[in-house]
Write a protein that holds these residues in place. Sequence first.
Motif, PDB file in Angstrom:
ATOM      1  N   PRO A 136       1.137  -1.211   0.363  1.00  0.00           N
ATOM      2  CA  PRO A 136       0.231  -0.337  -0.286  1.00  0.00           C
ATOM      3  C   PRO A 136       0.997   1.088   0.154  1.00  0.00           C
ATOM      4  N   ALA A 137       2.539   1.109   0.801  1.00  0.00           N
ATOM      5  CA  ALA A 137       2.498   2.553   0.713  1.00  0.00           C
ATOM      6  C   ALA A 137       3.944   2.001   0.236  1.00  0.00           C
ATOM      7  N   SER A 138       4.347   1.253  -1.019  1.00  0.00           N
ATOM      8  CA  SER A 138       5.389   0.604  -1.662  1.00  0.00           C
ATOM      9  C   SER A 138       5.291   0.665  -3.177  1.00  0.00           C
ATOM     10  N   GLY A 139       5.620   0.908  -3.812  1.00  0.00           N
ATOM     11  CA  GLY A 139       4.997   0.596  -4.928  1.00  0.00           C
ATOM     12  C   GLY A 139       6.618   0.910  -6.170  1.00  0.00           C
ATOM     13  N   SER A 140       6.202   2.228  -7.313  1.00  0.00           N
ATOM     14  CA  SER A 140       7.319   2.458  -7.209  1.00  0.00           C
ATOM     15  C   SER A 140       8.833   2.040  -6.397  1.00  0.00           C
ATOM     16  N   ASP A 141       9.434   2.637  -5.334  1.00  0.00           N
ATOM     17  CA  ASP A 141       9.879   2.330  -4.148  1.00  0.00           C
ATOM     18  C   ASP A 141       9.650   1.181  -3.418  1.00  0.00           C
ATOM     19  N   ALA A 142      10.509  -0.047  -4.193  1.00  0.00           N
ATOM     20  CA  ALA A 142      10.148  -0.807  -4.002  1.00  0.00           C
ATOM     21  C   ALA A 142      11.608  -1.695  -2.822  1.00  0.00           C
ATOM     22  N   ALA A 143      12.179  -0.587  -2.654  1.00  0.00           N
ATOM     23  CA  ALA A 143      13.224  -1.695  -1.717  1.00  0.00           C
ATOM     24  C   ALA A 143      12.257  -0.992  -0.044  1.00  0.00           C
ATOM     25  N   SER A 144      11.450   0.058  -0.220  1.00  0.00           N
ATOM     26  CA  SER A 144      10.881   0.921   1.068  1.00  0.00           C
ATOM     27  C   SER A 144       9.642  -0.147   1.930  1.00  0.00           C
ATOM     28  N   LEU A 145       9.633  -2.191   0.880  1.00  0.00           N
ATOM     29  CA  LEU A 145       8.637  -2.350   1.643  1.00  0.00           C
ATOM     30  C   LEU A 145       9.165  -2.454   3.110  1.00  0.00           C
ATOM     31  N   ARG A 146       8.070  -3.250   3.532  1.00  0.00           N
ATOM     32  CA  ARG A 146       7.781  -3.718   4.548  1.00  0.00           C
ATOM     33  C   ARG A 146       6.728  -4.666   5.376  1.00  0.00           C
ATOM     34  N   THR A 147       6.442  -5.526   4.524  1.00  0.00           N
ATOM     35  CA  THR A 147       6.029  -6.457   4.607  1.00  0.00           C
ATOM     36  C   THR A 147       7.109  -7.126   5.238  1.00  0.00           C
ATOM     37  N   ARG A 148       7.005  -8.166   6.585  1.00  0.00           N
ATOM     38  CA  ARG A 148       8.553  -8.488   7.198  1.00  0.00           C
ATOM     39  C   ARG A 148       8.537 -10.317   7.309  1.00  0.00           C
ATOM     40  N   GLU A 357     -13.979   0.467 -26.601  1.00  0.00           N
ATOM     41  CA  GLU A 357     -13.727   1.127 -25.887  1.00  0.00           C
ATOM     42  C   GLU A 357     -13.082   0.584 -24.870  1.00  0.00           C
ATOM     43  N   ARG A 358     -13.397  -0.870 -24.716  1.00  0.00           N
ATOM     44  CA  ARG A 358     -12.358  -1.599 -23.101  1.00  0.00           C
ATOM     45  C   ARG A 358     -10.948  -1.634 -24.112  1.00  0.00           C
ATOM     46  N   TYR A 359     -10.807  -2.037 -24.537  1.00  0.00           N
ATOM     47  CA  TYR A 359      -9.249  -1.783 -24.881  1.00  0.00           C
ATOM     48  C   TYR A 359      -8.872  -1.026 -24.599  1.00  0.00           C
ATOM     49  N   MET A 360      -9.468   0.964 -24.959  1.00  0.00           N
ATOM     50  CA  MET A 360      -8.622   2.002 -24.183  1.00  0.00           C
ATOM     51  C   MET A 360      -9.141   1.757 -22.926  1.00  0.00           C
ATOM     52  N   ARG A 361      -9.373   1.311 -21.986  1.00  0.00           N
ATOM     53  CA  ARG A 361      -9.558   1.265 -20.964  1.00  0.00           C
ATOM     54  C   ARG A 361      -8.943   0.550 -20.277  1.00  0.00           C
ATOM     55  N   GLU A 362      -8.429  -1.250 -20.974  1.00  0.00           N
ATOM     56  CA  GLU A 362      -7.894  -1.717 -20.419  1.00  0.00           C
ATOM     57  C   GLU A 362      -5.886  -1.000 -20.818  1.00  0.00           C
ATOM     58  N   ALA A 363      -5.618  -0.479 -21.901  1.00  0.00           N
ATOM     59  CA  ALA A 363      -4.321   0.673 -22.672  1.00  0.00           C
ATOM     60  C   ALA A 363      -4.346   0.829 -21.239  1.00  0.00           C
ATOM     61  N   LYS A 364      -4.846   1.042 -20.152  1.00  0.00           N
ATOM     62  CA  LYS A 364      -4.543   2.646 -19.499  1.00  0.00           C
ATOM     63  C   LYS A 364      -3.423   1.955 -18.364  1.00  0.00           C
ATOM     64  N   VAL A 365      -3.600   0.732 -18.237  1.00  0.00           N
ATOM     65  CA  VAL A 365      -2.904  -0.117 -16.723  1.00  0.00           C
ATOM     66  C   VAL A 365      -1.231  -0.530 -17.647  1.00  0.00           C
ATOM     67  N   LEU A 366      -1.395  -0.795 -18.446  1.00  0.00           N
ATOM     68  CA  LEU A 366      -0.306  -1.242 -19.353  1.00  0.00           C
ATOM     69  C   LEU A 366       0.879   0.336 -19.152  1.00  0.00           C
ATOM     70  N   GLN A 367       0.396   0.986 -18.888  1.00  0.00           N
ATOM     71  CA  GLN A 367       1.393   2.386 -18.550  1.00  0.00           C
ATOM     72  C   GLN A 367       1.619   2.283 -17.373  1.00  0.00           C
ATOM     73  N   ILE A 368       1.598   1.868 -16.327  1.00  0.00           N
ATOM     74  CA  ILE A 368       2.046   1.762 -14.690  1.00  0.00           C
ATOM     75  C   ILE A 368       1.925   0.210 -14.601  1.00  0.00           C
ATOM     76  N   VAL A 369       1.399  -0.638 -14.641  1.00  0.00           N
ATOM     77  CA  VAL A 369       2.172  -2.119 -13.456  1.00  0.00           C
ATOM     78  C   VAL A 369       3.679  -2.268 -14.355  1.00  0.00           C
TER      79      VAL A 369
END
Length: 393
Positions: A136-148, A357-369
């Motif tokens: 939840p608080a560690s996305g792009s900054d993967a090295a800051s993860l808190r799960t122990r 329209e579904r393709y356009m909505r789906e394309a957005k997530v590929l710029q994020i994941v």
Amino acid sequence: MPEYGPQPVERQLPTQEARDLLALVRELVQREIRPRAAEEEASGHFPRDVFALLSRSGLLGLPYSEEFGGGNQPYEVYLQVVEELAAARLTVGLGTSVHTLACHGLAVFGSKQQRTDHLPAMLGGGTLGAYCLSEPASGSDAASLRTRARQDGEDWVLDGTKAWITHGGVADFYTVLARTGDEGPRGISAFLVPGGADGLSAAPPERKMGMNGSPTAQLHFDGVRVSDARRIGEEGQGLTVALSALESGRLGIAACAVGLAQAALDESLAYMQGREQFGRPLTDFQGLRFMLADMATQIEAGRALYLSAARLRDAGRPFSREAAMAKLFCTDAAMRVTTDAVQLLGGYGYTTDFPVERYMREAKVLQIVEGTNQIQRMVIARQLAGPENRRRP
């Protein structure tokens, strides 16, 4: 409304085996995936039976060793299979890429005993995997993860929460990154966690803009116990395991983006050939033809870019920068192409009667994941102009 199928892409594959493989994939897509895609995405149905079929057909372990049940295919071939699957339904193409990502750590960093014990089921035994890095608080900054993960005798006990997990709650195994030492990148280790482990639970799936058939959920680890035999690689090597997987995974996302864009172009072209305005097919209008030309050019450029990076990987050469470039370019192109597809279909493009329209909505997530496109730019720029590349006076 009439239905138009995508036009098969002419491919240059290295062997007859690869050509036969792609023919099998196209047959499977036409029979089992494409006819169900629109209805199941609208209802949010997860196609677990399709992934079981892909596993039985040997398509969930393509880039891994035959010794452990894989297909022993080069990445150049595997990615074109992913593209075909994504063109039919992104939930399936992306799910295949995520499963491959989840297998990477054990396949590359696991011991011979670990690979013997687990890989056959992971690659061809009907199981489905997920990859757990973000929190939840560690996305792009993967090295800051808190799960122990704390050691308790011969076991490790995991506590924490992972977020944005594709296949969260439905996967049979999870590759999990957890902190086993001090703060920072060297205090992280990787574990293979069974999907049914005691203390592991999933939150309700996120409500998303697109990809409703692909569950994305938080995972909660409350005293989840795994044996030390399920630790992947050395203690403290987890971030290396994670980043190695992501380098290859970015190529999977690039292939998904090209497949989605190709589907949008095919749908646009078929619609325009069948629709007349002012007594002429839409394809007779130069302004619209130019849009199609730009869409096709972006798709071909993206395909060439991800295949070039894959060939570097297959040759054992560094490909991190090229993978970042492919992920960046292909996903940005998919967003542009799918947006243009909606425009070309006009009012129909804005309705759910057509898939664009579904393709356009789906394309957005590929710029994020698997690393936002801003992160990809950082990776590329660092390798171009980082301190190690500066000229010394």
